[in-house]
Design a protein around this motif. Structure first.
Motif, PDB file in Angstrom:
ATOM      1  N   MET A   1      25.250  16.601 -14.522  1.00 39.98           N
ATOM      2  CA  MET A   1      24.097  16.777 -15.415  1.00 39.98           C
ATOM      3  C   MET A   1      22.954  17.418 -14.633  1.00 39.98           C
ATOM      4  SD  MET A   1      22.042  13.807 -17.528  1.00 39.98           S
ATOM      5  CE  MET A   1      20.714  14.227 -18.640  1.00 39.98           C
ATOM      6  N   ASP A   2      22.283  18.356 -15.242  1.00 43.96           N
ATOM      7  CA  ASP A   2      21.160  19.018 -14.593  1.00 43.96           C
ATOM      8  C   ASP A   2      20.048  18.003 -14.304  1.00 43.96           C
ATOM      9  OD1 ASP A   2      19.674  21.644 -13.950  1.00 43.96           O
ATOM     10  OD2 ASP A   2      18.319  20.601 -15.325  1.00 43.96           O
ATOM     11  N   VAL A   3      19.625  17.917 -13.038  1.00 47.61           N
ATOM     12  CA  VAL A   3      18.650  16.901 -12.632  1.00 47.61           C
ATOM     13  C   VAL A   3      17.316  17.100 -13.348  1.00 47.61           C
ATOM     14  CG1 VAL A   3      17.314  16.002 -10.701  1.00 47.61           C
ATOM     15  CG2 VAL A   3      19.743  16.518 -10.405  1.00 47.61           C
ATOM     16  N   GLU A   4      16.870  18.341 -13.437  1.00 47.41           N
ATOM     17  CA  GLU A   4      15.582  18.608 -14.086  1.00 47.41           C
ATOM     18  C   GLU A   4      15.621  18.220 -15.565  1.00 47.41           C
ATOM     19  OE1 GLU A   4      12.569  22.381 -14.940  1.00 47.41           O
ATOM     20  OE2 GLU A   4      14.076  22.501 -13.333  1.00 47.41           O
ATOM     21  N   LYS A   5      16.729  18.534 -16.216  1.00 51.17           N
ATOM     22  CA  LYS A   5      16.873  18.173 -17.630  1.00 51.17           C
ATOM     23  C   LYS A   5      16.930  16.657 -17.792  1.00 51.17           C
ATOM     24  CE  LYS A   5      20.055  18.666 -21.558  1.00 51.17           C
ATOM     25  NZ  LYS A   5      21.343  19.256 -22.009  1.00 51.17           N
ATOM     26  N   GLY A   6      17.690  15.994 -16.940  1.00 45.51           N
ATOM     27  CA  GLY A   6      17.780  14.541 -17.012  1.00 45.51           C
ATOM     28  C   GLY A   6      16.441  13.879 -16.773  1.00 45.51           C
ATOM     29  N   THR A   7      15.680  14.388 -15.826  1.00 44.28           N
ATOM     30  CA  THR A   7      14.365  13.830 -15.530  1.00 44.28           C
ATOM     31  C   THR A   7      13.430  13.990 -16.719  1.00 44.28           C
ATOM     32  OG1 THR A   7      14.670  14.341 -13.172  1.00 44.28           O
ATOM     33  CG2 THR A   7      12.416  13.922 -13.935  1.00 44.28           C
ATOM     34  N   ARG A   8      13.491  15.141 -17.375  1.00 44.49           N
ATOM     35  CA  ARG A   8      12.656  15.365 -18.567  1.00 44.49           C
ATOM     36  C   ARG A   8      13.031  14.396 -19.674  1.00 44.49           C
ATOM     37  NH1 ARG A   8      13.774  20.886 -17.863  1.00 44.49           N
ATOM     38  NH2 ARG A   8      15.141  20.806 -19.688  1.00 44.49           N
ATOM     39  N   GLN A   9      14.330  14.208 -19.896  1.00 46.20           N
ATOM     40  CA  GLN A   9      14.770  13.309 -20.955  1.00 46.20           C
ATOM     41  C   GLN A   9      14.370  11.865 -20.654  1.00 46.20           C
ATOM     42  OE1 GLN A   9      18.979  14.155 -21.118  1.00 46.20           O
ATOM     43  NE2 GLN A   9      18.713  15.756 -22.661  1.00 46.20           N
TER      44      GLN A   9
ATOM     45  N   ILE B   1      21.389   9.878  -9.367  1.00 45.19           N
ATOM     46  CA  ILE B   1      22.214   9.417 -10.484  1.00 45.19           C
ATOM     47  C   ILE B   1      22.497  10.569 -11.442  1.00 45.19           C
ATOM     48  CG2 ILE B   1      22.302   7.901 -12.503  1.00 45.19           C
ATOM     49  CD1 ILE B   1      20.593   5.906 -10.893  1.00 45.19           C
ATOM     50  N   PHE B   2      21.472  11.334 -11.793  1.00 38.17           N
ATOM     51  CA  PHE B   2      21.662  12.430 -12.746  1.00 38.17           C
ATOM     52  C   PHE B   2      22.668  13.452 -12.232  1.00 38.17           C
ATOM     53  CE2 PHE B   2      17.192  11.531 -14.485  1.00 38.17           C
ATOM     54  CZ  PHE B   2      17.699  10.752 -15.511  1.00 38.17           C
ATOM     55  N   ARG B   3      22.687  13.689 -10.925  1.00 40.50           N
ATOM     56  CA  ARG B   3      23.630  14.657 -10.369  1.00 40.50           C
ATOM     57  C   ARG B   3      25.082  14.231 -10.597  1.00 40.50           C
ATOM     58  NH1 ARG B   3      19.563  15.575  -6.434  1.00 40.50           N
ATOM     59  NH2 ARG B   3      20.207  13.754  -5.226  1.00 40.50           N
ATOM     60  N   ALA B   4      25.313  12.919 -10.715  1.00 40.04           N
ATOM     61  CA  ALA B   4      26.674  12.409 -10.867  1.00 40.04           C
ATOM     62  C   ALA B   4      27.097  12.246 -12.323  1.00 40.04           C
ATOM     63  CB  ALA B   4      26.796  11.064 -10.153  1.00 40.04           C
ATOM     64  N   ILE B   5      26.169  12.425 -13.258  1.00 40.23           N
ATOM     65  CA  ILE B   5      26.462  12.165 -14.669  1.00 40.23           C
ATOM     66  C   ILE B   5      26.994  13.429 -15.345  1.00 40.23           C
ATOM     67  CG2 ILE B   5      25.469  11.501 -16.897  1.00 40.23           C
ATOM     68  CD1 ILE B   5      23.338   9.942 -15.331  1.00 40.23           C
ATOM     69  N   PRO B   6      28.164  13.354 -15.971  1.00 32.43           N
ATOM     70  CA  PRO B   6      28.625  14.491 -16.774  1.00 32.43           C
ATOM     71  C   PRO B   6      27.681  14.722 -17.954  1.00 32.43           C
ATOM     72  CG  PRO B   6      30.400  12.898 -16.399  1.00 32.43           C
ATOM     73  CD  PRO B   6      29.126  12.243 -15.962  1.00 32.43           C
ATOM     74  N   GLU B   7      27.549  15.970 -18.345  1.00 34.25           N
ATOM     75  CA  GLU B   7      26.666  16.287 -19.470  1.00 34.25           C
ATOM     76  C   GLU B   7      27.059  15.498 -20.712  1.00 34.25           C
ATOM     77  OE1 GLU B   7      23.285  17.854 -20.742  1.00 34.25           O
ATOM     78  OE2 GLU B   7      24.136  18.467 -18.809  1.00 34.25           O
ATOM     79  N   SER B   8      28.335  15.242 -20.883  1.00 36.59           N
ATOM     80  CA  SER B   8      28.808  14.526 -22.068  1.00 36.59           C
ATOM     81  C   SER B   8      28.365  13.066 -22.097  1.00 36.59           C
ATOM     82  CB  SER B   8      30.344  14.585 -22.128  1.00 36.59           C
ATOM     83  OG  SER B   8      30.909  13.987 -20.973  1.00 36.59           O
ATOM     84  N   ALA B   9      27.938  12.520 -20.941  1.00 32.97           N
ATOM     85  CA  ALA B   9      27.528  11.117 -20.862  1.00 32.97           C
ATOM     86  C   ALA B   9      26.015  10.949 -20.856  1.00 32.97           C
ATOM     87  CB  ALA B   9      28.115  10.463 -19.615  1.00 32.97           C
ATOM     88  N   ALA B  10      25.272  12.033 -21.062  1.00 30.29           N
ATOM     89  CA  ALA B  10      23.812  11.955 -20.962  1.00 30.29           C
ATOM     90  C   ALA B  10      23.218  10.988 -21.986  1.00 30.29           C
ATOM     91  CB  ALA B  10      23.204  13.347 -21.143  1.00 30.29           C
ATOM     92  N   ALA B  11      23.656  11.087 -23.232  1.00 26.14           N
ATOM     93  CA  ALA B  11      23.090  10.234 -24.281  1.00 26.14           C
ATOM     94  C   ALA B  11      23.414   8.767 -24.021  1.00 26.14           C
ATOM     95  CB  ALA B  11      23.622  10.661 -25.649  1.00 26.14           C
ATOM     96  N   GLU B  12      24.639   8.481 -23.590  1.00 26.40           N
ATOM     97  CA  GLU B  12      25.024   7.097 -23.320  1.00 26.40           C
ATOM     98  C   GLU B  12      24.222   6.532 -22.151  1.00 26.40           C
ATOM     99  OE1 GLU B  12      29.140   4.692 -23.292  1.00 26.40           O
ATOM    100  OE2 GLU B  12      29.041   6.292 -21.793  1.00 26.40           O
ATOM    101  N   THR B  13      23.949   7.356 -21.156  1.00 26.19           N
ATOM    102  CA  THR B  13      23.186   6.908 -19.998  1.00 26.19           C
ATOM    103  C   THR B  13      21.764   6.536 -20.398  1.00 26.19           C
ATOM    104  OG1 THR B  13      24.513   8.292 -18.531  1.00 26.19           O
ATOM    105  CG2 THR B  13      22.384   7.541 -17.715  1.00 26.19           C
ATOM    106  N   LEU B  14      21.124   7.370 -21.196  1.00 24.04           N
ATOM    107  CA  LEU B  14      19.765   7.065 -21.651  1.00 24.04           C
ATOM    108  C   LEU B  14      19.763   5.828 -22.551  1.00 24.04           C
ATOM    109  CD1 LEU B  14      18.431  10.662 -22.322  1.00 24.04           C
ATOM    110  CD2 LEU B  14      17.749   9.123 -20.466  1.00 24.04           C
ATOM    111  N   TRP B  15      20.815   5.659 -23.350  1.00 21.27           N
ATOM    112  CA  TRP B  15      20.948   4.443 -24.158  1.00 21.27           C
ATOM    113  C   TRP B  15      20.996   3.205 -23.264  1.00 21.27           C
ATOM    114  CZ3 TRP B  15      25.431   1.490 -23.574  1.00 21.27           C
ATOM    115  CH2 TRP B  15      25.507   0.350 -24.387  1.00 21.27           C
ATOM    116  N   ALA B  16      21.724   3.282 -22.157  1.00 25.35           N
ATOM    117  CA  ALA B  16      21.815   2.142 -21.243  1.00 25.35           C
ATOM    118  C   ALA B  16      20.456   1.830 -20.624  1.00 25.35           C
ATOM    119  CB  ALA B  16      22.847   2.428 -20.150  1.00 25.35           C
TER     120      ALA B  16
END
Length: 233
Positions: free
Chosen positions: A1-9, A198-213
């Motif tokens: 997962m893109d770190v910058e995108k994950g940080t923004r989310q 953490i974001f570097r290790a997350i597949p893009e497909s798991a982004a929503a589930e990660t934020l839910w957690a």
């Protein structure tokens, strides 16, 4: 997962929750401690449930995450975190975090045997089962994000305020509050560095589930901190 995108989310999620007073940054229990408004019975109940529902389990959860982690840099970071939990080497406390908490409990009148064997309320039970379920059922990065980011982004600010209130109104010494002061620095460091790794290790497909957690952990922690009234005898 893109770190910058994950940080923004993540930032967007935290801002939404804070606007609705759904984090520890605006929490009535912390405000009551700051003003010295918790009775001794309420303080002991809050401290007990926070320990048996959350703080006593952190090393176990880190071990479960480590066992599932296949990312070598992340494994190293998890081990370093676990060493601090169990030995207090990073902070210099040279005692486990549970031991520091038991010392805090004794300082407010909770014998350690009582704290270790206390019954859980529903909020503490929910938090404990949530952490073990997450570690057992989800990928390691979802668990680490949920529990690490859901706690460590807020602990430093919350604990500074708790330390101030407990020292001023409840006359607790620096030694008695070492559990909280250790986490101000340790969790600040983890919170600053964890998100990117953490974001570097997350597949893009798991982004929503990660934020839910993350959001779920924040909510359960908020509820646990609200648990201040002992059940009627």
């Amino acid at each position: 997962m893109d770190v910058e995108k994950g940080t923004r989310q993540l930032k967007s999620l935290i801002e939404k929750l804070e606007r609705n007073n759904r984090t520890l940054r605006s929490h009535p229990t912390i405000e009551k401690i700051e003003r010295g408004e918790l009775s001794q019975a309420q303080l002991r109940h809050w401290a007990t449930q926070l320990f048996i529902g959350n703080k006593a389990h952190n090393a176990n959860i880190l071990g479960l995450i480590y066992a599932k982690c296949d990312d070598f840099p992340a494994r190293k970071a998890i081990v370093e975190n676990l060493i601090e939990e169990e030995l207090g080497r990073v902070s210099g406390a040279n005692r486990s975090h549970p031991e520091l908490y038991l010392e805090f409990g004794e300082a407010i009148g909770i014998p350690r045997a009582e704290l270790l064997n206390a019954s859980m309320t529903p909020d503490a039970t929910a938090m404990m089962h949530w952490m073990y379920w997450l570690a057992d059922s989800k990928p390691w990065y979802v668990t680490l994000a949920g529990i690490s980011l859901g706690s460590e982004l807020f602990n430093p600010d919350a604990y500074v305020r708790v330390i101030d209130g407990l020292s001023r109104h409840y006359k607790l010494s620096d030694d008695a509050l070492l559990f909280f002061s250790v986490h101000v620095k340790v969790d600040q460091d983890h919170g600053d560095s964890s998100a990117g790794s953490i974001f570097r290790a997350i597949p893009e497909s798991a982004a929503a589930e990660t934020l839910w957690a993350v959001e779920t952990h924040i909510e359960l922690m908020r509820r646990l901190w609200s648990d201040i009234n002992p059940p009627p005898v």
